[in-house]
Write an enzyme that holds these catalytic residues in place. Sequence first.
Site, PDB file in Angstrom:
ATOM      1  N   HIS A   6     -14.230  12.896  -2.474  1.00  0.00           N
ATOM      2  CA  HIS A   6     -14.011  13.670  -3.542  1.00  0.00           C
ATOM      3  C   HIS A   6     -14.573  13.238  -4.781  1.00  0.00           C
ATOM      4  O   HIS A   6     -14.610  11.897  -4.789  1.00  0.00           O
ATOM      5  CB  HIS A   6     -12.157  13.361  -3.641  1.00  0.00           C
ATOM      6  N   PRO A  35       2.793   5.176  -6.734  1.00  0.00           N
ATOM      7  CA  PRO A  35       1.773   5.983  -6.162  1.00  0.00           C
ATOM      8  C   PRO A  35       0.491   6.620  -7.115  1.00  0.00           C
ATOM      9  O   PRO A  35      -0.292   7.116  -6.834  1.00  0.00           O
ATOM     10  CB  PRO A  35       2.279   6.865  -4.877  1.00  0.00           C
TER      11      PRO A  35
HETATM   12  C1  LIG Z   1       7.060   5.898   1.576  1.00  0.00           C
HETATM   13  C2  LIG Z   1       5.789   5.665   1.039  1.00  0.00           C
HETATM   14  C3  LIG Z   1       4.623   6.463   0.397  1.00  0.00           C
HETATM   15  C4  LIG Z   1       3.584   5.864  -0.138  1.00  0.00           C
HETATM   16  N1  LIG Z   1       2.486   6.638  -0.581  1.00  0.00           N
HETATM   17  C5  LIG Z   1       1.660   6.210  -1.228  1.00  0.00           C
HETATM   18  C6  LIG Z   1       0.537   7.011  -1.659  1.00  0.00           C
HETATM   19  O1  LIG Z   1       0.799   8.160  -1.840  1.00  0.00           O
HETATM   20  N2  LIG Z   1      -0.454   6.381  -2.259  1.00  0.00           N
HETATM   21  C7  LIG Z   1      -0.928   4.934  -2.386  1.00  0.00           C
HETATM   22  O2  LIG Z   1      -1.863   4.412  -2.367  1.00  0.00           O
HETATM   23  N3  LIG Z   1       0.164   4.299  -1.555  1.00  0.00           N
HETATM   24  C8  LIG Z   1       1.290   4.939  -1.044  1.00  0.00           C
HETATM   25  N4  LIG Z   1       2.376   3.889  -0.805  1.00  0.00           N
HETATM   26  C9  LIG Z   1       1.833   2.584  -0.512  1.00  0.00           C
HETATM   27  C10 LIG Z   1       1.064   2.105   0.676  1.00  0.00           C
HETATM   28  O3  LIG Z   1       1.734   2.937   1.702  1.00  0.00           O
HETATM   29  C11 LIG Z   1       1.337   0.750   0.866  1.00  0.00           C
HETATM   30  O4  LIG Z   1       0.874  -0.030  -0.386  1.00  0.00           O
HETATM   31  C12 LIG Z   1       0.411   0.300   2.091  1.00  0.00           C
HETATM   32  O5  LIG Z   1       1.216   0.506   3.192  1.00  0.00           O
HETATM   33  C13 LIG Z   1       0.484  -1.414   2.163  1.00  0.00           C
HETATM   34  O6  LIG Z   1       0.118  -1.598   3.321  1.00  0.00           O
HETATM   35  P1  LIG Z   1       0.734  -3.138   3.878  1.00  0.00           P
HETATM   36  O7  LIG Z   1       0.168  -3.423   5.309  1.00  0.00           O
HETATM   37  O8  LIG Z   1       0.613  -4.202   2.921  1.00  0.00           O
HETATM   38  O9  LIG Z   1       2.434  -3.048   4.041  1.00  0.00           O
HETATM   39  P2  LIG Z   1       3.089  -1.950   5.061  1.00  0.00           P
HETATM   40  O10 LIG Z   1       2.156  -0.801   5.276  1.00  0.00           O
HETATM   41  O11 LIG Z   1       4.520  -1.497   4.663  1.00  0.00           O
HETATM   42  O12 LIG Z   1       3.091  -2.731   6.456  1.00  0.00           O
HETATM   43  C14 LIG Z   1       4.080  -3.671   6.640  1.00  0.00           C
HETATM   44  C15 LIG Z   1       4.329  -3.801   7.987  1.00  0.00           C
HETATM   45  O13 LIG Z   1       5.293  -5.053   8.509  1.00  0.00           O
HETATM   46  C16 LIG Z   1       6.230  -4.581   9.433  1.00  0.00           C
HETATM   47  N5  LIG Z   1       7.240  -5.433   9.279  1.00  0.00           N
HETATM   48  C17 LIG Z   1       8.226  -5.493   8.129  1.00  0.00           C
HETATM   49  N6  LIG Z   1       9.188  -6.614   8.438  1.00  0.00           N
HETATM   50  C18 LIG Z   1       8.944  -7.110   9.569  1.00  0.00           C
HETATM   51  C19 LIG Z   1       9.444  -8.123  10.219  1.00  0.00           C
HETATM   52  N7  LIG Z   1      10.470  -8.605   9.899  1.00  0.00           N
HETATM   53  N8  LIG Z   1       8.532  -8.447  11.573  1.00  0.00           N
HETATM   54  C20 LIG Z   1       7.563  -7.851  11.703  1.00  0.00           C
HETATM   55  N9  LIG Z   1       7.142  -6.955  11.035  1.00  0.00           N
HETATM   56  C21 LIG Z   1       7.679  -6.517  10.048  1.00  0.00           C
HETATM   57  C22 LIG Z   1       6.545  -3.156   9.185  1.00  0.00           C
HETATM   58  O14 LIG Z   1       7.197  -2.617   9.992  1.00  0.00           O
HETATM   59  C23 LIG Z   1       5.280  -2.728   8.667  1.00  0.00           C
HETATM   60  O15 LIG Z   1       4.301  -2.110   9.891  1.00  0.00           O
HETATM   61  C24 LIG Z   1       3.594   4.146  -0.100  1.00  0.00           C
HETATM   62  C25 LIG Z   1       4.374   3.757   0.391  1.00  0.00           C
HETATM   63  C26 LIG Z   1       5.336   4.171   0.763  1.00  0.00           C
HETATM   64  C27 LIG Z   1       6.578   3.147   1.288  1.00  0.00           C
END
Ligand SMILES: Cc1cc2nc3c(=O)[nH]c(=O)nc-3n(C[C@H](O)[C@H](O)[C@H](O)COP(=O)(O)OP(=O)(O)OC[C@H]3O[C@@H](n4cnc5c(N)ncnc54)[C@H](O)[C@@H]3O)c2cc1C
Length: 389
Positions: free
Chosen positions: A72, A292
């Site tokens: 995009h 977001p």
């Molecule tokens: C509903 C929603 C919609 C979103 N929409 C957007 C968007 O449109 N645009 C955007 O840029 N960002 C969006 N985000 C933000 C983006 O998705 C996150 O910033 C991104 O997922 C971050 O990645 P991460 O790996 O840090 O965390 P996460 O993706 O949250 O991954 C963390 C992982 O740790 C695991 N976990 C948690 N607790 C434990 C435990 N006790 N033991 C073992 N594992 C555990 C979880 O199950 C998960 O798999 C959104 C977030 C949410 C919640």
Amino acid sequence: MRTQVGIIGAGPAGLLLSRLLALQGIDSVVLENRSREYVEARIRAGILEQHTVDTLTAAGVGDRLQRQGLEHRGIHLQYPGTRHTLDFPELCGRTVWVYGQTEVTKDLIRAQLDGGPPLLFEVSDVRPEDVDGDTPRVRFTDADGVPQVLECDVVAGTDGFHGPSRAVVQEAGGRLWERTYPYAWLGILADAAPATDELIYAWHPEGFALYSMRSPTVSRLYLQVDPSERIEDWSDERIWDALDTRMALEGWSVNRGPVTEKSILPMRSFVSAPMRRGRLFLAGDAAHIVPPTGAKGLNLAVADVTLLAQALVRLLQEKETDLVDSYSDRALARVWRCTHFSWWMTSMLHRSGDDFDAQLQLSQLRRVCSSEAAARELAENYTGLPLEL
Ligand SMILES: Cc1cc2nc3c(=O)[nH]c(=O)nc-3n(C[C@H](O)[C@H](O)[C@H](O)COP(=O)(O)OP(=O)(O)OC[C@H]3O[C@@H](n4cnc5c(N)ncnc54)[C@H](O)[C@@H]3O)c2cc1C
């Protein structure tokens, strides 16, 4: 069990960190409390900055992204009567890519299970311990209900906003900042071809609306709603009608189709500092959340683990501590820049306050749409600033 890096959480941050470390010859084990099916189906972000695309491609997980991702070249900013296009290559020489977080996660999981480091799903009671010493460990219960201990050199807390790692860092002292916004996003996924070439960010007196897409046949649309709204009260018809109203433009209309998913997402900004305690390092949503609107959450998680992987390679292979010692400050510099940009986009586009606030928002929108300097500031932040600020 023993490994060099124990990684808690198989979101994009944990999976990519494991992959980047493996490419440098460093072992890791990833512990995830959900099932593979659950993790792969979680609908979240969809906009990738150029550095995220480059990082995934260099890590050998960019094939499908290159084939199916949609490049995009800008966004449309809209307020009643006006739809203005910001051309990113013209403004800052960069683009972004539309490719769902679900797909990024599937690609990373497939690579991991195809000869990559161990990835254990459905573990429970995960707890990092002794992170202040040189021999930290992670205690957990495996999917068969058997208690396990993972001995490591380093623990990475990539367990998202609700995981256990951040609390362990904060127990030793630290600071939290939080801003909860007085609105939420109602998001739908629809089997409908997008009626737009670029994302549309629309200001409207009744509230913000966003038109985005996941593929040439799937649209992702959002409406600003009150955080107390219940999804059961929003029929598909009511959602489409609200989108029609807020995105109205002479001679153009929203494409309707079957709604396959709908949910309400609260909006908050959150930063936890520092992002390290001893041998426990935080990355991604474990340390920070952005609303977001600026499409930054997933990209920040990728930026964090890119910095962290470099720092851990230097620590574990060269026994040098300079990059791990500066990791938290370097990551937080970028986190605060993205936190500001996400807050700014959110504040400019969402209706709250009185008519005075509305006039200020419209004035800011007109400024971005008429000044090249103001447009470039948005474009540079949206497409992604350099990894190191
Ligand atoms: C509903 C929603 C919609 C979103 N929409 C957007 C968007 O449109 N645009 C955007 O840029 N960002 C969006 N985000 C933000 C983006 O998705 C996150 O910033 C991104 O997922 C971050 O990645 P991460 O790996 O840090 O965390 P996460 O993706 O949250 O991954 C963390 C992982 O740790 C695991 N976990 C948690 N607790 C434990 C435990 N006790 N033991 C073992 N594992 C555990 C979880 O199950 C998960 O798999 C959104 C977030 C949410 C919640």
